[in-house]
Design a protein around this motif. Sequence first.
Motif, PDB file in Angstrom:
ATOM      1  N   CYS A 192     -78.988  -6.232  69.611  1.00  0.00           N
ATOM      2  CA  CYS A 192     -80.256  -5.668  69.116  1.00  0.00           C
ATOM      3  C   CYS A 192     -80.082  -4.953  67.776  1.00  0.00           C
ATOM      4  CB  CYS A 192     -80.856  -4.710  70.143  1.00  0.00           C
ATOM      5  SG  CYS A 192     -81.350  -5.560  71.653  1.00  0.00           S
ATOM      6  N   THR A 193     -78.833  -4.788  67.337  1.00  0.00           N
ATOM      7  CA  THR A 193     -78.626  -4.122  66.048  1.00  0.00           C
ATOM      8  C   THR A 193     -77.842  -5.005  65.074  1.00  0.00           C
ATOM      9  OG1 THR A 193     -76.594  -3.078  66.833  1.00  0.00           O
ATOM     10  CG2 THR A 193     -78.611  -1.808  67.080  1.00  0.00           C
ATOM     11  N   GLY A 194     -77.009  -5.898  65.616  1.00  0.00           N
ATOM     12  CA  GLY A 194     -76.143  -6.703  64.758  1.00  0.00           C
ATOM     13  C   GLY A 194     -76.922  -7.852  64.137  1.00  0.00           C
ATOM     14  N   GLY A 195     -76.936  -7.884  62.836  1.00  0.00           N
ATOM     15  CA  GLY A 195     -77.680  -8.935  62.137  1.00  0.00           C
ATOM     16  C   GLY A 195     -77.143 -10.329  62.430  1.00  0.00           C
ATOM     17  N   SER A 196     -75.909 -10.433  62.943  1.00  0.00           N
ATOM     18  CA  SER A 196     -75.362 -11.776  63.213  1.00  0.00           C
ATOM     19  C   SER A 196     -75.913 -12.385  64.489  1.00  0.00           C
ATOM     20  CB  SER A 196     -73.842 -11.731  63.370  1.00  0.00           C
ATOM     21  OG  SER A 196     -73.258 -10.899  62.438  1.00  0.00           O
ATOM     22  N   SER A 197     -76.640 -11.622  65.285  1.00  0.00           N
ATOM     23  CA  SER A 197     -77.152 -12.189  66.538  1.00  0.00           C
ATOM     24  C   SER A 197     -78.227 -13.235  66.253  1.00  0.00           C
ATOM     25  CB  SER A 197     -77.765 -11.085  67.402  1.00  0.00           C
ATOM     26  OG  SER A 197     -78.619 -11.652  68.378  1.00  0.00           O
ATOM     27  N   ARG A 198     -78.055 -14.392  66.897  1.00  0.00           N
ATOM     28  CA  ARG A 198     -79.044 -15.462  66.722  1.00  0.00           C
ATOM     29  C   ARG A 198     -80.363 -15.093  67.377  1.00  0.00           C
ATOM     30  NH1 ARG A 198     -74.548 -19.497  68.880  1.00  0.00           N
ATOM     31  NH2 ARG A 198     -74.527 -17.773  70.371  1.00  0.00           N
ATOM     32  N   ASN A 199     -80.275 -14.378  68.512  1.00  0.00           N
ATOM     33  CA  ASN A 199     -81.508 -13.982  69.184  1.00  0.00           C
ATOM     34  C   ASN A 199     -82.261 -12.935  68.359  1.00  0.00           C
ATOM     35  OD1 ASN A 199     -81.600 -15.379  71.956  1.00  0.00           O
ATOM     36  ND2 ASN A 199     -79.464 -14.751  71.722  1.00  0.00           N
ATOM     37  N   PHE A 200     -81.520 -11.968  67.837  1.00  0.00           N
ATOM     38  CA  PHE A 200     -82.165 -10.947  66.997  1.00  0.00           C
ATOM     39  C   PHE A 200     -82.783 -11.590  65.755  1.00  0.00           C
ATOM     40  CE2 PHE A 200     -82.193  -7.870  63.542  1.00  0.00           C
ATOM     41  CZ  PHE A 200     -82.836  -6.788  64.133  1.00  0.00           C
ATOM     42  N   SER A 201     -82.032 -12.485  65.106  1.00  0.00           N
ATOM     43  CA  SER A 201     -82.555 -13.062  63.857  1.00  0.00           C
ATOM     44  C   SER A 201     -83.753 -13.975  64.117  1.00  0.00           C
ATOM     45  CB  SER A 201     -81.456 -13.792  63.074  1.00  0.00           C
ATOM     46  OG  SER A 201     -80.992 -14.897  63.797  1.00  0.00           O
ATOM     47  N   VAL A 244     -68.079 -22.890  78.799  1.00  0.00           N
ATOM     48  CA  VAL A 244     -68.741 -22.232  77.667  1.00  0.00           C
ATOM     49  C   VAL A 244     -69.753 -23.164  77.008  1.00  0.00           C
ATOM     50  CG1 VAL A 244     -68.296 -20.519  75.857  1.00  0.00           C
ATOM     51  CG2 VAL A 244     -66.416 -21.279  77.282  1.00  0.00           C
ATOM     52  N   VAL A 245     -70.484 -23.911  77.829  1.00  0.00           N
ATOM     53  CA  VAL A 245     -71.602 -24.681  77.273  1.00  0.00           C
ATOM     54  C   VAL A 245     -72.877 -23.883  77.523  1.00  0.00           C
ATOM     55  CG1 VAL A 245     -70.538 -26.938  77.581  1.00  0.00           C
ATOM     56  CG2 VAL A 245     -71.945 -26.015  79.384  1.00  0.00           C
ATOM     57  N   PRO A 246     -73.897 -24.062  76.679  1.00  0.00           N
ATOM     58  CA  PRO A 246     -75.119 -23.275  76.856  1.00  0.00           C
ATOM     59  C   PRO A 246     -75.690 -23.435  78.269  1.00  0.00           C
ATOM     60  CG  PRO A 246     -75.152 -24.427  74.756  1.00  0.00           C
ATOM     61  CD  PRO A 246     -73.966 -24.948  75.508  1.00  0.00           C
ATOM     62  N   ASN A 283     -78.393 -25.115  64.049  1.00  0.00           N
ATOM     63  CA  ASN A 283     -77.579 -26.082  64.781  1.00  0.00           C
ATOM     64  C   ASN A 283     -76.860 -25.394  65.940  1.00  0.00           C
ATOM     65  OD1 ASN A 283     -75.518 -24.629  63.641  1.00  0.00           O
ATOM     66  ND2 ASN A 283     -74.252 -26.409  63.176  1.00  0.00           N
ATOM     67  N   SER A 284     -77.249 -24.146  66.200  1.00  0.00           N
ATOM     68  CA  SER A 284     -76.588 -23.440  67.295  1.00  0.00           C
ATOM     69  C   SER A 284     -77.643 -22.917  68.257  1.00  0.00           C
ATOM     70  CB  SER A 284     -75.713 -22.316  66.743  1.00  0.00           C
ATOM     71  OG  SER A 284     -76.523 -21.322  66.197  1.00  0.00           O
ATOM     72  N   ALA A 342     -68.668 -27.210  62.400  1.00  0.00           N
ATOM     73  CA  ALA A 342     -70.078 -27.037  62.762  1.00  0.00           C
ATOM     74  C   ALA A 342     -70.362 -25.619  63.251  1.00  0.00           C
ATOM     75  CB  ALA A 342     -70.459 -28.040  63.856  1.00  0.00           C
ATOM     76  N   HIS A 343     -69.443 -25.048  64.025  1.00  0.00           N
ATOM     77  CA  HIS A 343     -69.786 -23.797  64.705  1.00  0.00           C
ATOM     78  C   HIS A 343     -68.951 -22.582  64.316  1.00  0.00           C
ATOM     79  CE1 HIS A 343     -72.767 -25.814  67.060  1.00  0.00           C
ATOM     80  NE2 HIS A 343     -71.891 -26.675  67.533  1.00  0.00           N
ATOM     81  N   LEU A 344     -67.764 -22.826  63.716  1.00  0.00           N
ATOM     82  CA  LEU A 344     -66.955 -21.676  63.294  1.00  0.00           C
ATOM     83  C   LEU A 344     -66.224 -22.036  62.003  1.00  0.00           C
ATOM     84  CD1 LEU A 344     -66.839 -18.994  64.815  1.00  0.00           C
ATOM     85  CD2 LEU A 344     -64.782 -19.781  65.975  1.00  0.00           C
ATOM     86  N   PRO A 345     -66.992 -22.352  60.955  1.00  0.00           N
ATOM     87  CA  PRO A 345     -66.357 -22.837  59.729  1.00  0.00           C
ATOM     88  C   PRO A 345     -65.411 -21.797  59.130  1.00  0.00           C
ATOM     89  CG  PRO A 345     -68.694 -22.359  59.370  1.00  0.00           C
ATOM     90  CD  PRO A 345     -68.449 -22.271  60.839  1.00  0.00           C
ATOM     91  N   GLY A 346     -64.305 -22.298  58.582  1.00  0.00           N
ATOM     92  CA  GLY A 346     -63.366 -21.418  57.899  1.00  0.00           C
ATOM     93  C   GLY A 346     -62.324 -20.794  58.813  1.00  0.00           C
ATOM     94  N   GLN A 347     -62.457 -20.998  60.124  1.00  0.00           N
ATOM     95  CA  GLN A 347     -61.502 -20.396  61.056  1.00  0.00           C
ATOM     96  C   GLN A 347     -60.418 -21.429  61.391  1.00  0.00           C
ATOM     97  OE1 GLN A 347     -61.448 -17.153  62.567  1.00  0.00           O
ATOM     98  NE2 GLN A 347     -59.410 -17.902  63.171  1.00  0.00           N
ATOM     99  N   LEU A 348     -59.172 -21.106  61.083  1.00  0.00           N
ATOM    100  CA  LEU A 348     -58.075 -22.037  61.355  1.00  0.00           C
ATOM    101  C   LEU A 348     -57.848 -22.199  62.856  1.00  0.00           C
ATOM    102  CD1 LEU A 348     -55.521 -23.644  60.280  1.00  0.00           C
ATOM    103  CD2 LEU A 348     -54.262 -21.508  60.728  1.00  0.00           C
ATOM    104  N   LEU A 349     -57.719 -23.450  63.291  1.00  0.00           N
ATOM    105  CA  LEU A 349     -57.365 -23.723  64.687  1.00  0.00           C
ATOM    106  C   LEU A 349     -55.895 -24.152  64.705  1.00  0.00           C
ATOM    107  CD1 LEU A 349     -60.545 -25.768  65.739  1.00  0.00           C
ATOM    108  CD2 LEU A 349     -60.169 -23.288  65.806  1.00  0.00           C
TER     109      LEU A 349
END
Length: 332
Positions: A249-258, A84-86, A277-278, A54-61
């Motif tokens: 404020c510059t990184g396109g990956s920021s949820r707040n910026f987007s 680390v909960v919102p 979902n995040s 759901a939150h970090l797809p593709g990352q091996l745990l």
Amino acid sequence: MSPFHGIGRVAVIGAGAWGTALALQALRAGAATALWARDPDRALAMRAARENAAHLPGQLLPAELRITADAEEALEGADLALLVVPCQHLAGMLPRLPALPPSLVAAKGVEHGTLRLPLEILADARPGLPAGVLSGPNFAREVAQGLPAAAVVASLDEALRQGAAASLSSGGFRLYDHDDPVGAEVGGAAKNVIAIAAGAVIGAGLGENARAALVTRGLAEIARLAVALGGRAETVAGLSGLGDLLLTCTGGSSRNFSLGLALGQGRHLAAILAERNSVTEGVATAPALLARAAAVGVEMPITAAVADVLEGRMDVVGAVEQLMNRPLRQEV
Ligand SMILES: NC(=O)C1=CN([C@@H]2O[C@H](COP(=O)(O)OP(=O)(O)OC[C@H]3O[C@@H](n4cnc5c(N)ncnc54)[C@H](O)[C@@H]3O)[C@@H](O)[C@H]2O)C=CC1
Ligand SMILES: O=C(CO)COP(=O)(O)O
């Protein structure tokens, strides 16, 4: 000072993107690490797939990471907890946890209604617990991948901040210890709001100059609030303030910026949020931050403009016009 002597075991509470990334980092730094997800089905799925789909797809745990929905199990023998909960769910989650070891909060925000910063929420629920914050310019995905990053561990407890910074640093993740948790928390919470503003001006086509001005004046209003709440302006100029502003404020990956970008392009807040979902912390934090600042007599015009846009009282162009027409004044 707490009797904190170092870290053998870490419990990470909250299995969103950032909790998962921090758990991977703790593991990399050599700690026996458990990751607590509140939903047993999700914990089961993550254990089975060795992935946080759901939150970090593709990352091996890796198999050494214990994943559980049992808080007692996650916290058993832990020397340190990372919470680390919102921000808006922190108070509701704490009563579900047994006794906590010294803890670092990694959420960034101000609680709606009570106007508390995360460490204040923790102190109210667990008075006397040695605690601090972990904050900096850190996209979860990059930290999970082990790409170079830096952050601060800020606490009034010297043993905790130094011990945790030393124990959780390794390879690509460099933690500085810091003695101004208030400055670090205010910077972390407020940068999300300024990132919404930065995204909005870009989305509305108002230009790069406008963004640079917003980020810089944003830094000024964050510093005013940090000082009014007992923190230091120099903290806001560090990793947890300026560093995180630069990233979000510059990184396109920021949820707040987007989210800001989409608002600036004329989309409605409800529609943007419905697709996610995040968590986008700046949305709930903007009005809470503004109210907290007002309570100590601090003006935060950019935060006020973001709150106006989020709550539908103004559109992005109107909000920027209003900011531009404020009375002229000396810069500092
Ligand atoms: N993702 C990132 O790159 C970074 C996030 N942060 C901060 O970390 C905090 C957590 O963010 P993410 O891990 O990104 O979240 P996320 O958006 O990846 O996942 C949301 C998390 O919230 C949990 N959640 C949702 N409703 C809840 C409830 N009612 N009670 C308890 N938990 C609930 C979900 O289970 C999930 O763990 C936020 O304050 C965020 O600002 C800080 C640095 C980096
Ligand atoms: O806090 C973060 C980076 O430091 C994550 O930013 P977003 O929540 O805007 O994605």
